[in-house]
Design an enzyme around this catalytic site. Structure first.
Site, PDB file in Angstrom:
ATOM      1  N   GLN A   1      91.476  75.593   4.404  1.00 44.83           N
ATOM      2  CA  GLN A   1      90.133  76.053   4.813  1.00 44.83           C
ATOM      3  C   GLN A   1      89.304  75.054   4.719  1.00 44.83           C
ATOM      4  OE1 GLN A   1      89.924  80.238   2.334  1.00 44.83           O
ATOM      5  NE2 GLN A   1      91.085  78.788   1.091  1.00 44.83           N
ATOM      6  N   ASN A   2      89.588  73.835   4.301  1.00 43.21           N
ATOM      7  CA  ASN A   2      88.410  72.850   4.276  1.00 43.21           C
ATOM      8  C   ASN A   2      88.257  72.304   5.613  1.00 43.21           C
ATOM      9  OD1 ASN A   2      88.588  73.549   1.643  1.00 43.21           O
ATOM     10  ND2 ASN A   2      90.008  71.908   0.997  1.00 43.21           N
TER      11      ASN A   2
ATOM     12  N   HIS B   1      89.778  76.721   9.567  1.00 43.63           N
ATOM     13  CA  HIS B   1      88.122  76.794   9.741  1.00 43.63           C
ATOM     14  C   HIS B   1      87.643  75.402  10.535  1.00 43.63           C
ATOM     15  CE1 HIS B   1      88.225  79.758   6.307  1.00 43.63           C
ATOM     16  NE2 HIS B   1      88.312  80.041   7.489  1.00 43.63           N
TER      17      HIS B   1
ATOM     18  N   CYS C   1      76.872  65.214  25.043  1.00 48.18           N
ATOM     19  CA  CYS C   1      78.243  65.440  24.838  1.00 48.18           C
ATOM     20  C   CYS C   1      79.194  64.377  25.563  1.00 48.18           C
ATOM     21  CB  CYS C   1      78.627  66.752  25.472  1.00 48.18           C
ATOM     22  SG  CYS C   1      80.487  67.359  25.954  1.00 48.18           S
TER      23      CYS C   1
ATOM     24  N   GLY D   1      93.226  76.007  -5.219  1.00 48.39           N
ATOM     25  CA  GLY D   1      91.913  75.808  -5.279  1.00 48.39           C
ATOM     26  C   GLY D   1      91.077  76.705  -4.176  1.00 48.39           C
TER      27      GLY D   1
ATOM     28  N   ASN E   1      94.808  76.993  -9.592  1.00 52.07           N
ATOM     29  CA  ASN E   1      93.566  77.144  -9.563  1.00 52.07           C
ATOM     30  C   ASN E   1      92.729  76.943 -10.824  1.00 52.07           C
ATOM     31  OD1 ASN E   1      91.661  77.917  -7.273  1.00 52.07           O
ATOM     32  ND2 ASN E   1      90.789  79.270  -8.750  1.00 52.07           N
ATOM     33  N   LEU E   2      91.413  76.304 -10.725  1.00 56.26           N
ATOM     34  CA  LEU E   2      90.955  76.093 -11.998  1.00 56.26           C
ATOM     35  C   LEU E   2      90.825  77.303 -12.874  1.00 56.26           C
ATOM     36  CD1 LEU E   2      89.630  73.663 -13.493  1.00 56.26           C
ATOM     37  CD2 LEU E   2      87.292  74.363 -12.356  1.00 56.26           C
TER      38      LEU E   2
ATOM     39  N   ALA F   1      93.632  70.948  -9.935  1.00 56.31           N
ATOM     40  CA  ALA F   1      94.577  70.691  -8.848  1.00 56.31           C
ATOM     41  C   ALA F   1      95.163  69.107  -9.302  1.00 56.31           C
ATOM     42  CB  ALA F   1      94.058  70.776  -7.497  1.00 56.31           C
TER      43      ALA F   1
HETATM   44  C1  BV8 Z   1      86.618  86.722  10.459  1.00 58.57           C
HETATM   45  C2  BV8 Z   1      83.771  76.636   7.190  1.00 58.57           C
HETATM   46  C3  BV8 Z   1      87.070  88.075  12.318  1.00 58.57           C
HETATM   47  C4  BV8 Z   1      82.541  76.327   7.539  1.00 58.57           C
HETATM   48  C5  BV8 Z   1      84.132  78.863   6.296  1.00 58.57           C
HETATM   49  C6  BV8 Z   1      80.910  90.955   8.017  1.00 58.57           C
HETATM   50  C7  BV8 Z   1      80.934  90.327   9.438  1.00 58.57           C
HETATM   51  C8  BV8 Z   1      81.552  89.432   9.872  1.00 58.57           C
HETATM   52  C9  BV8 Z   1      82.713  89.112   9.193  1.00 58.57           C
HETATM   53  C10 BV8 Z   1      82.833  89.583   7.992  1.00 58.57           C
HETATM   54  C11 BV8 Z   1      82.296  90.591   7.538  1.00 58.57           C
HETATM   55  N1  BV8 Z   1      82.513  91.006   6.251  1.00 58.57           N
HETATM   56  C12 BV8 Z   1      83.816  90.358   5.988  1.00 58.57           C
HETATM   57  C13 BV8 Z   1      83.841  89.493   6.999  1.00 58.57           C
HETATM   58  C14 BV8 Z   1      84.821  88.734   7.181  1.00 58.57           C
HETATM   59  C15 BV8 Z   1      84.404  87.136   6.989  1.00 58.57           C
HETATM   60  C16 BV8 Z   1      84.428  87.238   5.115  1.00 58.57           C
HETATM   61  O1  BV8 Z   1      85.530  87.062   4.793  1.00 58.57           O
HETATM   62  N2  BV8 Z   1      83.270  87.308   4.474  1.00 58.57           N
HETATM   63  C17 BV8 Z   1      83.359  87.223   2.933  1.00 58.57           C
HETATM   64  C18 BV8 Z   1      81.869  86.706   2.547  1.00 58.57           C
HETATM   65  C19 BV8 Z   1      83.572  88.808   2.516  1.00 58.57           C
HETATM   66  N3  BV8 Z   1      85.120  86.063   7.217  1.00 58.57           N
HETATM   67  C20 BV8 Z   1      84.784  85.706   8.557  1.00 58.57           C
HETATM   68  O2  BV8 Z   1      83.985  85.913   8.950  1.00 58.57           O
HETATM   69  C21 BV8 Z   1      85.909  84.966   8.895  1.00 58.57           C
HETATM   70  N4  BV8 Z   1      86.324  85.448  10.440  1.00 58.57           N
HETATM   71  O3  BV8 Z   1      86.860  87.299   9.878  1.00 58.57           O
HETATM   72  O4  BV8 Z   1      86.866  86.778  12.063  1.00 58.57           O
HETATM   73  C22 BV8 Z   1      87.029  88.214  13.571  1.00 58.57           C
HETATM   74  C23 BV8 Z   1      87.874  89.018  14.190  1.00 58.57           C
HETATM   75  C24 BV8 Z   1      87.867  89.257  15.472  1.00 58.57           C
HETATM   76  C25 BV8 Z   1      86.713  88.442  16.487  1.00 58.57           C
HETATM   77  C26 BV8 Z   1      85.944  87.486  15.676  1.00 58.57           C
HETATM   78  C27 BV8 Z   1      85.899  87.540  14.377  1.00 58.57           C
HETATM   79  C28 BV8 Z   1      85.648  83.441   9.050  1.00 58.57           C
HETATM   80  C29 BV8 Z   1      85.208  82.901   7.858  1.00 58.57           C
HETATM   81  C30 BV8 Z   1      85.231  81.291   7.673  1.00 58.57           C
HETATM   82  C31 BV8 Z   1      83.690  80.939   7.318  1.00 58.57           C
HETATM   83  N5  BV8 Z   1      83.695  79.359   7.013  1.00 58.57           N
HETATM   84  N6  BV8 Z   1      84.060  77.491   6.027  1.00 58.57           N
HETATM   85  C32 BV8 Z   1      82.127  75.179   6.445  1.00 58.57           C
HETATM   86  O5  BV8 Z   1      82.987  74.735   5.718  1.00 58.57           O
HETATM   87  O6  BV8 Z   1      80.938  75.048   6.299  1.00 58.57           O
HETATM   88  S1  BV8 Z   1      84.168  79.757   4.518  1.00 58.57           S
HETATM   89  C33 BV8 Z   1      84.392  78.558   3.176  1.00 58.57           C
HETATM   90  O7  BV8 Z   1      84.368  79.567   2.189  1.00 58.57           O
HETATM   91  C34 BV8 Z   1      85.567  77.867   3.104  1.00 58.57           C
HETATM   92  O8  BV8 Z   1      86.172  77.450   4.448  1.00 58.57           O
HETATM   93  C35 BV8 Z   1      86.638  78.890   2.488  1.00 58.57           C
HETATM   94  O9  BV8 Z   1      87.305  79.546   3.565  1.00 58.57           O
HETATM   95  C36 BV8 Z   1      85.716  79.723   2.018  1.00 58.57           C
HETATM   96  C37 BV8 Z   1      86.071  80.203   0.429  1.00 58.57           C
HETATM   97  O10 BV8 Z   1      85.845  78.830  -0.012  1.00 58.57           O
HETATM   98  P1  BV8 Z   1      86.903  78.265  -1.048  1.00 58.57           P
HETATM   99  O11 BV8 Z   1      87.501  77.321  -0.316  1.00 58.57           O
HETATM  100  O12 BV8 Z   1      87.815  79.385  -1.699  1.00 58.57           O
HETATM  101  O13 BV8 Z   1      85.963  77.716  -2.225  1.00 58.57           O
HETATM  102  P2  BV8 Z   1      85.197  78.288  -3.233  1.00 58.57           P
HETATM  103  O14 BV8 Z   1      83.939  77.527  -3.705  1.00 58.57           O
HETATM  104  O15 BV8 Z   1      84.661  79.616  -2.931  1.00 58.57           O
HETATM  105  O16 BV8 Z   1      86.240  78.290  -4.548  1.00 58.57           O
HETATM  106  C38 BV8 Z   1      86.948  77.316  -4.966  1.00 58.57           C
HETATM  107  C39 BV8 Z   1      87.797  77.529  -5.948  1.00 58.57           C
HETATM  108  O17 BV8 Z   1      88.441  76.386  -6.450  1.00 58.57           O
HETATM  109  C40 BV8 Z   1      87.411  78.341  -7.129  1.00 58.57           C
HETATM  110  O18 BV8 Z   1      88.248  79.354  -7.421  1.00 58.57           O
HETATM  111  C41 BV8 Z   1      87.318  77.237  -8.296  1.00 58.57           C
HETATM  112  O19 BV8 Z   1      87.713  77.806  -9.378  1.00 58.57           O
HETATM  113  C42 BV8 Z   1      88.382  76.347  -7.755  1.00 58.57           C
HETATM  114  N7  BV8 Z   1      88.447  75.115  -8.420  1.00 58.57           N
HETATM  115  C43 BV8 Z   1      87.109  74.359  -8.404  1.00 58.57           C
HETATM  116  N8  BV8 Z   1      87.562  73.162  -9.023  1.00 58.57           N
HETATM  117  C44 BV8 Z   1      88.907  73.080  -8.821  1.00 58.57           C
HETATM  118  C45 BV8 Z   1      89.434  74.149  -8.394  1.00 58.57           C
HETATM  119  N9  BV8 Z   1      90.624  74.442  -8.508  1.00 58.57           N
HETATM  120  C46 BV8 Z   1      91.541  73.551  -8.813  1.00 58.57           C
HETATM  121  N10 BV8 Z   1      91.134  72.138  -9.304  1.00 58.57           N
HETATM  122  C47 BV8 Z   1      90.029  71.956  -9.405  1.00 58.57           C
HETATM  123  N11 BV8 Z   1      89.514  70.850  -9.834  1.00 58.57           N
END
Ligand code: BV8
Length: 232
Positions: A95-96, A113, A140, A179, A205-206, A223
């Site tokens: 996802q990164n 992503h 571009c 992660g 996961n952490l 991780a």
């Molecule tokens: C889609 C890229 C369908 C950009 C990202 C209403 C309207 C529209 C859509 C929606 C809606 N409601 C819901 C949705 C779907 C939506 C969604 O899921 N929303 C959520 C908020 C509910 N999803 C979308 O919109 C996706 N598209 O659904 O399209 C569609 C169908 C037809 C036609 C068109 C569309 C697209 C989502 C992508 C968004 N872009 N990133 C950028 O990077 O800037 S999201 C971004 O957050 C990441 O890419 C990742 O995917 C996401 C979650 O992040 P994580 O990677 O999990 O990171 P986070 O900080 O949250 O967690 C870190 C974890 O690591 C923690 O658990 C922590 O404990 C752990 N950790 C920390 N340190 C460590 C560790 N683990 C191990 N070791 C360590 N040291």
């Protein structure tokens, strides 16, 4: 892992946290989360880009600069080693948008992503490798228009290569999530798809994630320690 042939690995921001790259949500074992500094609605949606392109371009330029200064950590290195040595099928679905998996040597990586080093021209729809700042509105390389945006998937946009991802999950004997908070779909639903297809499921996961209840096993810790232990 004797009976395992095909592996799908999903990584999130937590796999890059020990490289010093901000995670998205609070409590990720470090400073303020990325989104806390910016509301996701303000910087990671097409509407945000239409409303305030300068803010969005500055946000991504800041992240691009931060990523380029960072190095892969032992989790990336262990996954790259597994990729190199694994004879069965293996796919790292990340996802990164950082390139630390590749810089650690992994080859079978799919950025669902997008990638921070790519730019996407909103005029000619072509993509190009772009390491410089986008805030300066560079032309571009394909069409010359000053219409580049970050080639990352924003909320409401379709993630990349979903067919390939689901095809890999259907064949997987093992699905490993590393992660990720399990907060964002469709990635957060992959574990359920994998279970339906008969795969064993492991979470590294952490802390417990929003999807932990769906995994056969969850190991909690950094991780940088858990992944090499699992790979070895
Ligand atoms: C889609 C890229 C369908 C950009 C990202 C209403 C309207 C529209 C859509 C929606 C809606 N409601 C819901 C949705 C779907 C939506 C969604 O899921 N929303 C959520 C908020 C509910 N999803 C979308 O919109 C996706 N598209 O659904 O399209 C569609 C169908 C037809 C036609 C068109 C569309 C697209 C989502 C992508 C968004 N872009 N990133 C950028 O990077 O800037 S999201 C971004 O957050 C990441 O890419 C990742 O995917 C996401 C979650 O992040 P994580 O990677 O999990 O990171 P986070 O900080 O949250 O967690 C870190 C974890 O690591 C923690 O658990 C922590 O404990 C752990 N950790 C920390 N340190 C460590 C560790 N683990 C191990 N070791 C360590 N040291």
């Amino acid at each position: 892992m004797s009976t395992i042939r095909n592996i799908v690995i999903l990584t999130g921001a937590g796999v890059s946290a020990e490289s010093g790259i901000d995670t998205f949500r609070a409590g990720s074992g470090g400073g303020p989360s990325l989104w806390e500094q910016h509301r996701v609605e303000d910087v990671a949606t097409p509407e945000a880009f239409a409303r305030d392109p300068e803010l969005v371009l500055r946000f991504y330029d800041m992240r691009r600069e931060a990523i380029q200064a960072k190095q892969p950590n032992p989790a990336h290195v262990a996954l790259a080693r597994l990729d190199a040595e694994w004879n069965g099928e293996l796919l790292i679905v990340t996802q990164n948008v950082d390139d630390l998996h590749e810089r650690a040597g992994a080859r079978r990586v799919l950025h669902m992503h997008g990638e921070h080093l790519n730019a996407w021209c909103t005029w000619c729809d072509k993509r190009s490798r772009w390491t410089g700042a986008l805030i300066d509105r560079p032309a571009c390389p394909h069409c010359g228009e000053r219409a580049l945006r970050p080639d990352v998937v924003w909320f409401g946009e379709m993630p990349y290569r979903m067919d390939e991802i689901y095809a890999a999950i259907r064949k997987a004997d093992l699905f490993v999530s590393i992660g990720t908070s399990g907060a964002v779909y469709p990635a957060a639903g992959f574990v359920r798809d994998a279970r339906r297809c008969g795969a064993a499921t492991l979470e590294l996961n952490l802390e417990r994630s929003q999807g932990s209840n769906w995994f056969d096993e969850t190991r909690l810790g950094p991780a940088g320690r858990l992944v090499p232990e699992w790979v070895d």
